[in-house]
Motif scaffolding. Structure first.
Motif: not given
Length: 71
Positions: A48-63
Motif C-alpha cells: 500500500l503506497p499511502t494509508e487512507r480512510m474510505s468512509g469509516n473504513l481504515q486502509v492501512l499498511k500491514i507493517l
C-alpha cells in the motif's frame, strides 16, 4: 489474495479485518459488514503506497498495523 478475520474479546466482536497483498481498493464486503453490524473495520494491505480512510473504513499498511498491536 485476501483473508478476513473478526477479532473477539469475551465473546464480543471487536474488529473486522481484511488482509490483502496488493489490492488497495476498499473492500465492498468489509464496508457492508461494518455497516450491518456496527463493528469497527480495517483493511490492511502489504503493498500500500499511502494509508487512507474510505468512509469509516481504515486502509492501512500491514507493517504499521502490526507494529501497533498489543500482545
Amino acid at each position: 489474495m485476501e483473508f478476513r478475520f473478526l477479532t473477539v474479546i469475551d465473546e464480543a466482536p471487536q474488529q473486522l479485518i481484511e488482509v490483502k497483498l496488493s489490492d488497495t481498493r476498499a473492500s465492498r464486503s468489509l464496508h457492508y459488514f461494518h455497516h450491518k453490524y456496527g463493528i469497527p473495520a480495517v483493511q490492511i494491505v502489504k503493498n500500500l503506497p499511502t494509508e487512507r480512510m474510505s468512509g469509516n473504513l481504515q486502509v492501512l499498511k500491514i507493517l504499521d498495523y502490526l507494529k501497533k498491536l498489543q500482545m
